[in-house]
Design a protein around this motif. Structure first.
Motif, mmCIF file in Angstrom:
data_model
loop_
_atom_site.group_PDB
_atom_site.id
_atom_site.type_symbol
_atom_site.label_atom_id
_atom_site.label_comp_id
_atom_site.label_asym_id
_atom_site.label_seq_id
_atom_site.Cartn_x
_atom_site.Cartn_y
_atom_site.Cartn_z
ATOM 1 N N LYS A 94 -12.268 2.341 -8.329
ATOM 2 C CA LYS A 94 -12.031 3.785 -8.234
ATOM 3 C C LYS A 94 -13.178 4.556 -8.867
ATOM 4 O O LYS A 94 -13.596 5.601 -8.356
ATOM 5 C CB LYS A 94 -10.713 4.130 -8.932
ATOM 6 N N ARG B 144 -15.914 4.979 -6.656
ATOM 7 C CA ARG B 144 -15.504 5.741 -5.464
ATOM 8 C C ARG B 144 -15.389 4.851 -4.223
ATOM 9 O O ARG B 144 -15.811 5.251 -3.122
ATOM 10 C CB ARG B 144 -16.475 6.902 -5.200
ATOM 11 N N GLY B 145 -14.854 3.658 -4.403
ATOM 12 C CA GLY B 145 -14.595 2.800 -3.257
ATOM 13 C C GLY B 145 -13.420 3.329 -2.455
ATOM 14 O O GLY B 145 -12.422 3.781 -3.022
ATOM 15 N N SER B 146 -13.568 3.338 -1.134
ATOM 16 C CA SER B 146 -12.475 3.844 -0.290
ATOM 17 C C SER B 146 -11.266 2.902 -0.378
ATOM 18 O O SER B 146 -11.394 1.742 -0.795
ATOM 19 C CB SER B 146 -12.941 3.961 1.158
ATOM 20 N N ARG B 147 -10.129 3.417 0.041
ATOM 21 C CA ARG B 147 -8.896 2.611 -0.018
ATOM 22 C C ARG B 147 -8.999 1.362 0.849
ATOM 23 O O ARG B 147 -8.542 0.288 0.466
ATOM 24 C CB ARG B 147 -7.726 3.487 0.443
ATOM 25 N N LEU B 148 -9.640 1.522 2.014
ATOM 26 C CA LEU B 148 -9.790 0.379 2.919
ATOM 27 C C LEU B 148 -10.713 -0.679 2.316
ATOM 28 O O LEU B 148 -10.437 -1.886 2.395
ATOM 29 C CB LEU B 148 -10.336 0.860 4.267
ATOM 30 N N LYS B 149 -11.807 -0.225 1.706
ATOM 31 C CA LYS B 149 -12.736 -1.192 1.102
ATOM 32 C C LYS B 149 -12.092 -1.912 -0.080
ATOM 33 O O LYS B 149 -12.294 -3.112 -0.274
ATOM 34 C CB LYS B 149 -14.009 -0.469 0.659
ATOM 35 N N VAL B 150 -11.317 -1.171 -0.884
ATOM 36 C CA VAL B 150 -10.621 -1.806 -2.013
ATOM 37 C C VAL B 150 -9.638 -2.858 -1.496
ATOM 38 O O VAL B 150 -9.524 -3.961 -2.058
ATOM 39 C CB VAL B 150 -9.893 -0.738 -2.855
ATOM 40 N N GLU C 17 0.808 -1.217 0.000
ATOM 41 C CA GLU C 17 0.000 0.000 0.000
ATOM 42 C C GLU C 17 0.843 1.269 0.000
ATOM 43 O O GLU C 17 0.414 2.302 -0.489
ATOM 44 C CB GLU C 17 -0.930 -0.004 1.218
#
Length: 259
Positions: free
Chosen positions: A156, A159-165, A86
């Motif tokens: 992306k 608009r998925g958050s970084r944590l959800k991705v 990450e």
């Protein structure tokens, strides 16, 4: 058809093992092999039968150390792999140091763990986790990086958050790689537990091997090695069962490809 596959999977290896033991036993009884070099399978079986509870106690200690070391390696290894994937800067800063640490023979640094953690189970757990962690980091990082780019682009765009991705896409895609690393790490944690017991221990299968070696008690050495091999196969089989439950689609793909 299914019973035929099961017979081929378990029956053929069992037949090979029985044939190997028979040849070994006959060669020992004919005097082709000195007992102090390689005792007969029947002598090893007698050694196990003479003190089953003692061997069970040593095996229980060793497997406990190996599993605790494996658990620590999973927690730290997965966290480290996520961090370096990450954050590329962490990858550049820490991964070379991690590779350098893994290049150091663990037997050479095992005495340090005795100094730091004492002579209880803690240093053996630390050595087991240190030996096991490299496979987990490498396979988890490989899995996290194997996500198809179009899936990441779609996440992306939605608009998925970084944590959800990370949790719903990257970790999901990485699971088959992670289980592959876990299987290697589980075997290595057993090796690490034995290395720790060689350095300093009053119990465990490593301790049993070390004390038997001092008195040239070859049957006891082989009895402990036999238990270790059974434990190794059993642990890998248990992890394979967990993988089958957790990743049924992956297991079906493996079956379809013949692996």
């Amino acid at each position: 058809m299914q019973s035929t596959n099961r017979l081929a999977r378990f029956g053929v290896p069992l037949l090979g093992a029985v044939a190997f033991l028979l040849i070994w036993e006959v060669a020992s009884r004919l005097g082709a092999i000195k007992p102090v070099i390689l005792p007969a399978p029947s002598a090893i079986a007698r050694e196990l039968a003479d003190a089953p509870m003692w061997f069970a106690e040593q095996a229980f200690f060793t497997i406990g150390v190996a599993l605790l070391g494996f658990a620590v390696a999973i927690v730290l290894g997965v966290a480290f792999a996520v961090a370096i994937v990450e954050w590329p800067l962490l990858d550049q800063l820490l991964f070379p140091l991690f590779v350098a640490l893994n290049s150091v023979p663990k037997v050479a640094i095992a005495p340090l763990f005795i100094i730091w953690f004492g002579t209880g189970a803690e240093p053996k757990i630390a050595i087991a986790s240190l030996i096991a962690i490299f496979a987990i980091v490498i396979d988890t990082a490989l899995g996290l990086r194997s996500v198809p780019p179009d899936q990441l682009d779609l996440a992306k765009a939605l608009r998925g958050s970084r944590l959800k991705v990370l949790l719903r896409i990257k970790m999901y895609c990485a699971l088959p790689h992670m289980f592959a690393g876990f299987k290697v790490a589980l075997s290595l944690s057993l090796v690490g537990a034995i290395v720790g017991e060689f350095v300093s221990s009053q119990k465990g299968l490593g301790f049993a091997i070390l004390t038997a070696q001092g008195s040239f008690d070859t049957p006891r050495v082989f009895a402990a090695i036999f238990i270790l091999s059974v434990l190794g196969v059993g642990l890998i089989g248990a992890l394979d069962f967990v993988e089958r439950l957790a990743l049924p689609w992956h297991y079906k793909n493996r079956q379809a490809s013949g692996h």
